[in-house]
Design an enzyme around this catalytic site. Structure first.
Site, PDB file in Angstrom:
ATOM      1  N   GLU A 135     -16.182 -17.830  25.859  1.00 36.84           N
ATOM      2  CA  GLU A 135     -16.726 -19.098  26.356  1.00 36.84           C
ATOM      3  C   GLU A 135     -18.181 -19.124  25.949  1.00 36.84           C
ATOM      4  O   GLU A 135     -18.893 -18.139  26.127  1.00 36.84           O
ATOM      5  CB  GLU A 135     -16.693 -19.188  27.897  1.00 36.84           C
ATOM      6  CG  GLU A 135     -15.338 -19.412  28.507  1.00 36.84           C
ATOM      7  CD  GLU A 135     -15.391 -19.483  30.040  1.00 36.84           C
ATOM      8  OE1 GLU A 135     -16.498 -19.664  30.600  1.00 36.84           O
ATOM      9  OE2 GLU A 135     -14.326 -19.335  30.650  1.00 36.84           O
TER      10      GLU A 135
ATOM     11  N   GLU B 215     -13.410 -13.284  33.732  1.00 33.76           N
ATOM     12  CA  GLU B 215     -14.728 -12.934  34.267  1.00 33.76           C
ATOM     13  C   GLU B 215     -14.586 -11.907  35.396  1.00 33.76           C
ATOM     14  O   GLU B 215     -15.084 -12.087  36.504  1.00 33.76           O
ATOM     15  CB  GLU B 215     -15.460 -14.209  34.733  1.00 33.76           C
ATOM     16  CG  GLU B 215     -15.748 -15.151  33.560  1.00 33.76           C
ATOM     17  CD  GLU B 215     -16.207 -16.560  33.950  1.00 33.76           C
ATOM     18  OE1 GLU B 215     -15.882 -17.011  35.055  1.00 33.76           O
ATOM     19  OE2 GLU B 215     -16.887 -17.202  33.128  1.00 33.76           O
TER      20      GLU B 215
END
Ligand SMILES: *[C@@H]1O[C@H](CO)[C@@H](O)[C@H](O)[C@H]1NC(C)=O
Ligand SMILES: *[C@@H]1O[C@H](CO)[C@@H](O)[C@H](O)[C@H]1NC(C)=O
Length: 984
Positions: free
Chosen positions: A296, A202
């Site tokens: 995810e 991320e």
């Protein structure tokens, strides 16, 4: 140092330095570039390859159906990991995604420890044995709702900005990542289960005002490659579909993104977001040459201190959510989906960051106590369908909109393009604000031309929150579905030259299924009569409303129709040992088993089918297996399975366990002691660390507010758990002290002047009206007569809730913990400060728990006044209670045990729970919400002695008492899991 320190602060601490619019967007035509296995980056040594449509293993396409699991959140060890991985595999997950934790691995810089729950290699080995693929995510940054996002605490003291290409930062993470890569290298496919390795997590890219990010990404990727990660693609997990690292400097082999569409507000568990119908367009604009991958995707939700509890998080993200949102992913061309979390586990020790509490259950498909949920069963249906439908991997979304049906409330996406001519119609409510059922007819393409279905019976229905994948021209073996409005099949297989398919729909829904080219007139129907079949014009027509199971056989084609709840009890273990251990082929031999709570695996030897599984009640077992199978064993013991008219074998599996009687905490012998001797006159702090720093490397926003000395705990090597300060000053002139204290959301602190209690305060949660408090500014007045003309001591005890994550990459993990500023009022200043935190700081001696078992309670009190259920504290302060108890849970049982507190929301008291030396809970009566604290098997000794220690800290002058604390069992399962080794 006083041993009581050990009790409260030393012994326990983990060394963590240790909708969019309702009209259809235009779906662009998909023109696949000429692609073949071996596509990415010209890497000829690659063992795992992909083209623009899917991943390949052994030249076979694979939908990667993955679930997230963090072994360090289940420290019971490899056998406990095996239990979770077997459960995942049984539900059709063919992959597990794992974050590794730099912080627990390197609590002191240079002191790497890959043992026990930190072992990466042990986890890969178990995954290999279970036969489940692995997506490895070693960081170095992971976020993960863990303290400092997985960074070691000592990194908060580095001058370099984290996650940049600064040399000091690169040097900090290099040993950890190099060793992590080396642990993964021998487990790359096909030698082992690893199919992808993720770089960073991320992450942002370089911009003119924030340089050195993409450069850092290059360094991370180069480190992985240079340490042997050359056979599998390196991926990245972009927060949202922003295209980061799909192109440009730092570009990875394979771009992946993450999505949490329903967010994390479990307080509104029925409030859904809209699904995104623009995902395929995002793919076409970001990475059309790669398979579309969700690194995810929402499997549940975390919950903050003071939150709503995981039951509501589960509701927010339950089986209906899984049904609608995951099918929307498949409709959007996604062929790689990782559900975060699939098993959440526990933020034991000091693993959490300030927004989460001890439980990391996450409302996940597998609960914290390793039991299974209805969402698990919903996922099992989807994963099996995808596995059995390789055509979906060569299909693309070609059209979408509300024009496929006669009801504008129904939105349809058509996936097609497979050489077989298969069509997949993903239907859902046009808007998630509509929660009423809808009924409709669907326009489809079939081998017999365009049809509006159903042709004969009543409409297709969608429940209020439901999505279905309906098929036409669907091949199974040498049979075909012309179309099916029954929801799609669980699976299909060819057995004894008979093609068998399983179809399902919710009870009460009407289905219509047509199979063409039926050459025989032999038709038999067994089982439930809620569904009927007839042959007409060489077509088999099945209609009705599934209830129970109906077995239909026409020639060499067999159709099993079940209502969805019955279908959820079906298991489809693979019995083929000739193909790869990862079951990549859709055509591997399998059997169909119905009934048990869990079927882990199956094997065939001669005429015997051996099943391994778990029961939670007396269960009728029914098995569809080759006719050569004459006998069945259940966990090694033969069972009397009798043949049925529908060609199955059937028997009853008895459940023999009783709910155990657990020791009553109230009737145990307890020892107790004051756990805050620091406020007694004459306490000796000479061995404590002198807090005499005056400057910090931290960025401007994290500089101290006031005071000569810097009092951040991390600057003195204390990165987790409670910290204590003693500030010394001379003379009786001071009137009070101003304190700025910072400890994260829901932290707490108490202060004493000499032996006089002054004040306590605590933060609030991130969702509170003011946005949450992680820092307080208090003015504390010294009571008359509390000072002496000599040495006066201000004692502050602080319970922080972890280090911030560095999600934005702005060094948020360097947010101070401890006293941020101070000022003595009325004249004068502190001469010196002393600080102490977890035993040994970064060099804590016990690499597993930090607790030294067998700690002596010599000198402690005992008797009735030490029973925490009858006596508490009559003043602000901290007390520790210890007892031991025996358990003798039956062999072959899986009976999760938990400690259950009763909350008094009006009472500010906090507790830490230690089981056999492991800190497995932090309870805050005022904040909640957690009251049930699982004590996992393997940490708990299920057949032997256990030592329990509970602290009680009253923040308020009147003191506090526990309302109730008891041992409870949260499930009773007759289990085939292997015994977990107690980690001692
Ligand atoms: C980091 O990247 C920037 C931008 O490319 C570059 O100017 C700088 O020299 C790099 N720093 C190091 C230590 O390599
Ligand atoms: C619905 O509209 C889309 C876009 O115009 C079109 O491609 C598709 O074929 C239409 N579907 C049907 C069933 O008419």
């Amino acid at each position: 140092m006083d041993r009581l320190r050990s009790l409260l602060f030393l012994l326990p601490l983990l060394q963590l330095s240790a909708a969019q619019s309702t009209t259809a967007p235009a779906v662009p035509a998909y023109t696949p570039p000429p692609g073949s296995p071996g596509f990415y980056h010209g890497n000829s040594s690659a063992a795992v390859t992909f083209d623009q449509q899917s991943l390949f293993l052994d030249n076979k396409r694979l939908f990667v159906f993955s679930g997230e699991f963090h072994p360090w959140r289940l420290p019971s060890g490899p056998e406990a990991w095996r239990d979770v991985l077997e459960k995942m595999k049984a539900a059709g997950f063919n992959s597990v995604s794992v974050y590794h934790h730099w912080g627990v691995t390197e609590p002191k810089q240079g002191d790497l420890n890959f043992g026990n729950f930190r072992s990466q290699g042990d986890f890969y080995q178990v995954a290999k044995e279970v036969g489940i693929l692995v997506m490895a995510r070693p960081g170095p940054y992971i976020n993960a709702e863990t303290t400092a996002g997985g960074f070691p605490g000592w990194t908060t003291n580095l001058a370099a900005k984290a996650r940049t290409n600064a040399t000091e930062w690169t040097n900090a993470w290099t040993p950890y990542l190099s060793n992590s890569a080396k642990a993964a290298t021998p487990f790359q496919y096909p030698a082992g289960p690893i199919i992808t390795v993720q770089a960073e997590n991320e992450f942002v890219v370089s911009t003119p005002s924030d340089p050195g990010r993409s450069e850092a990404m290059v360094l991370v990727e180069n480190n992985l490659r240079n340490n042997g990660i050359t056979k599998v693609p390196i991926t990245h997990n972009d927060p949202g579909t922003n295209g980061r690292y799909a192109h440009g400097l730092g570009m990875v082999d394979w771009y992946m993104w993450d999505g949490y569409p329903n967010g994390f507000l479990c307080a509104s568990p029925s409030q859904w977001s809209e699904v995104r119908s623009d995902l395929i367009q995002e793919h076409m604009s970001i990475d059309p040459a790669e398979p579309w991958a969700a690194g995810e995707f929402q499997g549940g939700s975390f919950d903050p201190w003071g939150g709503s509890g995981y039951q509501q998080c589960y509701q927010l993200t339950g089986e209906e959510f899984a049904n609608v949102f995951y099918k929307n992913n498949y409709a959007s061309g996604i062929v790689y989906q990782n559900l975060y979390m699939t098993f959440g586990g526990t933020n034991w020790g000091n693993l959490p960051e300030p927004t989460v509490y001890t439980s990391y259950d996450y409302g996940a498909p597998i609960k914290e106590d390793r039991t299974l949920t209805p969402k698990y069963s919903e996922i099992k249906l989807q994963s099996h369908f995808l596995h059995a439908s390789p055509d979906i991997l060569v299909s693309t979304p070609v059209a979408a909109g509300t024009n496929f049906t006669n009801n504008a409330n129904v939105y349809t996406t058509l996936l097609s393009g497979a050489p077989s001519g298969a069509n997949f119609y993903v239907v859902r409510q046009t808007t998630n604000t509509n929660t009423s059922p809808v009924s409709f007819k669907l326009n489809i393409n079939t081998a017999q031309g365009a049809l509006t279905v159903p042709q004969f019976g009543s409409n297709i229905t969608l429940a209020g929150r439901e999505s279905k994948i309906l098929v036409s021209n669907y091949q199974f073996g040498s049979s075909q579905l012309l179309y099916s409005t029954a929801e799609v099949n669980l699976t299909w297989f060819t057995m004894e030259k008979t093609d068998t398919i399983v179809l399902y729909a919710l009870p009460g829904q009407q289905i219509e299924v047509v199979l063409p080219n039926i050459t025989s007139n032999a038709l038999s129907t067994q089982g439930s009569s809620s569904v009927t079949a007839k042959i007409s014009n060489k077509s088999l027509i099945i209609t009705g409303s599934p209830s129970g199971t109906t077995f239909i056989k026409a020639g060499s084609t067999s159709i099993i129709v079940a209502d969805k709840f019955t279908a959820r009890t079906f298991w489809n273990p693979k019995v083929d040992t000739k193909t790869t251990p990862y079951d990549v082929a859709p055509d591997v031999a399998s059997v169909l088993v119905s009934g048990p709570y869990l079927v882990r695996n199956a094997s065939i030897s001669g005429p015997v089918l051996a099943l391994r599984g778990d029961l939670n009640e007396t269960t009728t077992l029914e098995v569809l297996a080759p006719a050569s199978i004459k006998g069945v064993t259940w966990n090694g013991a033969p069972v009397v399975a009798l043949p049925t008219a529908q060609g199955t074998l059937k028997c009853v599996l008895p459940f023999t366990l009783k709910k155990p009687t657990l020791p009553s905490l109230k009737s145990l012998q307890w020892a107790c002691t004051d756990s805050l001797p620091e406020v007694q006159p004459g306490f000796d702090d000479s061995t404590w660390v002198v807090a005499n720093k005056t400057t910090t490397n931290r960025p401007p926003q994290y500089q101290p507010f006031s005071g000569k000395f810097l009092l951040y705990a991390d600057e003195y090597g204390f990165h987790q758990g409670n910290t204590l300060y003693r500030g010394h000053f001379k003379g009786a002139n001071a009137t009070g002290v101003k304190l700025a204290v910072e400890g994260g959301f829901n932290f707490g602190y108490s202060a004493w002047i000499n032996s006089h209690f002054l004040f306590s305060n605590n933060g609030t949660n991130q969702y509170s009206a003011n946005g949450g408090t992680n820092q307080v500014n208090d003015t504390l007045t010294f009571p008359a007569g509390s000072l002496t003309s000599g040495d006066n001591i201000l004692t502050v005890v602080l319970d922080p809730t972890g280090l911030e994550e560095d999600f934005d990459g702005q060094d948020e993990h360097k947010t101070p913990r401890g006293i941020r500023g101070y000022e003595l009022l009325g004249g004068g200043d502190f001469d010196s400060w002393k600080i102490i935190g977890n035993f040994g700081g970064e060099s804590a001696p016990d690499k597993v728990r930090a607790h030294l078992p067998g700690f002596s309670t010599k000198g402690w009190s005992s008797g009735a006044s030490c029973n925490p259920l009858t006596t508490g504290l009559s003043a602000a302060g901290i007390k520790a209670f210890r007892t031991s108890f025996n358990l003798n849970l039956p062999v072959g049982s899986d009976i999760p045990v938990a400690l259950n507190f009763t909350r008094i929301p009006s009472s500010r008291h906090r507790s830490a729970i230690f089981i056999n030396g492991w800190q497995f809970g932090r309870f805050s009566s005022a904040d909640g919400p957690q009251t049930l604290f699982p004590l996992p098997d393997g940490i708990l000794n299920s057949r032997g002695n256990n030592e329990l220690l509970i602290t009680l800290w009253s923040l308020d002058a009147p003191g506090a008492e526990f309302a109730d604390v008891e041992l409870v069992s949260t499930a009773v399962v007759q289990s085939s899991k292997r015994r977990f080794q107690e980690v001692s």
